[in-house]
Design a protein around this motif. Structure first.
Motif, PDB file in Angstrom:
ATOM      1  N   ALA A 101     -15.097  20.485  25.685  1.00  0.00           N
ATOM      2  CA  ALA A 101     -15.238  21.072  26.914  1.00  0.00           C
ATOM      3  C   ALA A 101     -16.744  21.325  27.082  1.00  0.00           C
ATOM      4  CB  ALA A 101     -14.541  22.248  26.339  1.00  0.00           C
ATOM      5  N   ARG A 102     -17.663  21.553  25.925  1.00  0.00           N
ATOM      6  CA  ARG A 102     -18.958  21.719  26.280  1.00  0.00           C
ATOM      7  C   ARG A 102     -19.677  20.294  26.698  1.00  0.00           C
ATOM      8  NH1 ARG A 102     -19.447  23.624  21.587  1.00  0.00           N
ATOM      9  NH2 ARG A 102     -19.682  25.900  22.156  1.00  0.00           N
ATOM     10  N   LYS A 111     -11.419  19.941  20.837  1.00  0.00           N
ATOM     11  CA  LYS A 111     -11.343  20.405  22.215  1.00  0.00           C
ATOM     12  C   LYS A 111     -12.539  20.969  22.548  1.00  0.00           C
ATOM     13  CE  LYS A 111      -7.363  22.114  21.479  1.00  0.00           C
ATOM     14  NZ  LYS A 111      -6.922  21.658  19.970  1.00  0.00           N
ATOM     15  N   THR A 112     -13.025  22.083  21.849  1.00  0.00           N
ATOM     16  CA  THR A 112     -13.988  23.045  22.271  1.00  0.00           C
ATOM     17  C   THR A 112     -15.434  22.086  22.362  1.00  0.00           C
ATOM     18  OG1 THR A 112     -13.259  24.683  21.030  1.00  0.00           O
ATOM     19  CG2 THR A 112     -15.418  25.010  21.813  1.00  0.00           C
ATOM     20  N   ASP A 142      -8.907  29.207  24.963  1.00  0.00           N
ATOM     21  CA  ASP A 142      -8.149  28.570  23.710  1.00  0.00           C
ATOM     22  C   ASP A 142      -6.837  29.070  23.557  1.00  0.00           C
ATOM     23  OD1 ASP A 142      -7.606  26.513  21.628  1.00  0.00           O
ATOM     24  OD2 ASP A 142      -9.021  27.675  20.244  1.00  0.00           O
ATOM     25  N   GLU A 196     -16.663  30.566  26.209  1.00  0.00           N
ATOM     26  CA  GLU A 196     -15.211  30.701  25.547  1.00  0.00           C
ATOM     27  C   GLU A 196     -14.500  31.875  25.413  1.00  0.00           C
ATOM     28  OE1 GLU A 196     -15.373  28.795  21.446  1.00  0.00           O
ATOM     29  OE2 GLU A 196     -17.538  28.171  21.942  1.00  0.00           O
ATOM     30  N   LEU A 220     -20.907  26.909  28.762  1.00  0.00           N
ATOM     31  CA  LEU A 220     -19.515  26.969  28.308  1.00  0.00           C
ATOM     32  C   LEU A 220     -19.455  28.668  28.110  1.00  0.00           C
ATOM     33  CD1 LEU A 220     -16.881  25.492  27.660  1.00  0.00           C
ATOM     34  CD2 LEU A 220     -17.620  25.657  25.325  1.00  0.00           C
ATOM     35  N   PHE A 264     -13.521  28.122  29.195  1.00  0.00           N
ATOM     36  CA  PHE A 264     -12.678  27.507  28.036  1.00  0.00           C
ATOM     37  C   PHE A 264     -11.691  28.526  27.525  1.00  0.00           C
ATOM     38  CE2 PHE A 264     -11.501  26.139  24.073  1.00  0.00           C
ATOM     39  CZ  PHE A 264     -10.984  24.877  23.952  1.00  0.00           C
ATOM     40  N   ILE A 320     -10.856  25.213  31.792  1.00  0.00           N
ATOM     41  CA  ILE A 320     -10.179  24.142  30.968  1.00  0.00           C
ATOM     42  C   ILE A 320      -9.532  25.269  29.984  1.00  0.00           C
ATOM     43  CG2 ILE A 320     -10.523  22.568  28.899  1.00  0.00           C
ATOM     44  CD1 ILE A 320     -13.017  21.720  30.157  1.00  0.00           C
TER      45      ILE A 320
END
Length: 286
Positions: free
Chosen positions: A76-77, A72-73, A129, A96, A94, A127, A165
């Motif tokens: 996303a990037r 997922k990460t 998580d 996080e 990005l 992003f 995201i």
């Protein structure tokens, strides 16, 4: 060629390279298709605008659902880079974050803490998580709600300059999104990251080995393949790529023990042997 065509051609080539990187990821076929679908809708909206048609009401924020270690990460990037290339975002970088980055311990501090993180993500992708941890079940007066309210307000304030995201288990994410009308109206694109199959996990392992300059003997390759088949894929909490990383590090450790116990005999450190491959019961996979 017309000089004005060259920037467009260059942009198209850059976008093709990014998509090639996306397509090069192991598995994730549905994810790749959904990302392309999203980008196609954005491009359609731009074409409609040029033609003088009514704008499409598109929201570019996304929900990534699935178990840990499913890429997922990484995706996303890549999405951030795509959004930059098509002109949706200025930077596409990005940032996080998780609950600890957004939620403070004392009243009145969470909004400021959340805004500081969002400010770093402006013109790029934020992003978050395990975002469902911002809305824990049966925990009244949790400060996570303040983070959510701040997030919604800042998404509106930075409309066109911020893509968010959020990621986590599907059931928990649906619960979180459903709690707040502001989230529900902004997060309409759900992309589900399926667990890797044993064959895909094996490809990930051999790729890690190749990057490190190693290869498997035929016996080791068979043992590694059987190990991937024995893992608890599909169960909640299974680590997917993270589990494979743990296994790879254990293989290296076992190879190191074999080298240390060789008594001076020559050991080809480029090759993993069968004794380097752990069995499922010999280590805790997380």
């Amino acid at each position: 060629m017309d000089q004005t065509d060259r920037p467009n051609q260059k942009d198209a080539e850059a976008l093709a390279e990014i998509f090639a990187e996306l397509d090069g990821l192991i598995g994730l076929d549905e994810v790749k298709a959904q990302v392309r679908k999203t980008v196609n809708l954005i491009e359609l909206g731009k074409a409609r605008e040029k033609a003088g048609m009514p704008p499409l009401e598109l929201t570019h924020h996304m929900v990534f659902t699935g178990h840990p270690g499913t890429g997922k990460t990484t995706v996303a990037r890549i999405v951030g880079r795509i959004y930059k290339d098509i002109g949706l975002l200025k930077s596409g970088h990005l940032v996080e974050a998780e609950r600890a980055d957004l939620v403070a311990e004392y009243i009145g501090q969470t909004a400021r803490k959340t805004k500081e993180v969002i400010d770093r993500a402006v013109d790029g992708v934020l992003f978050i998580d395990e975002a469902y941890s911002l809305a824990p079940v049966n925990v009244p007066n949790d400060f996570g709600n303040e983070a959510i309210l701040t997030l919604v307000a800042e998404m509106e304030e930075n409309r066109g300059r911020l893509v968010v995201i959020v990621a986590g288990y599907r059931e928990e994410m649906e619960h979180m999104i459903g709690l707040n009308p502001g989230l529900k109206s902004r997060f309409k694109t759900f992309i589900d990251f399926q667990d890797y199959s044993p064959a895909e996990l094996f490809k990930i392992l051999t790729h890690m080995a190749s990057v490190a300059g190693n290869r498997f003997s035929p016996e080791a390759m068979n043992a590694a393949s059987l190990l991937m088949e024995s893992l608890d894929t599909g169960k909640k909490g299974f680590g997917n790529g993270r589990t494979v990383r743990t296994i790879f590090e254990e293989i290296l450790a076992r190879q190191g023990e074999r080298l240390a116990g060789s008594g001076g005999k020559k050991v080809d450190v480029t090759i993993f042997e069968k004794e380097d491959i752990p069995e499922k019961g010999q280590m805790k996979f997380v």
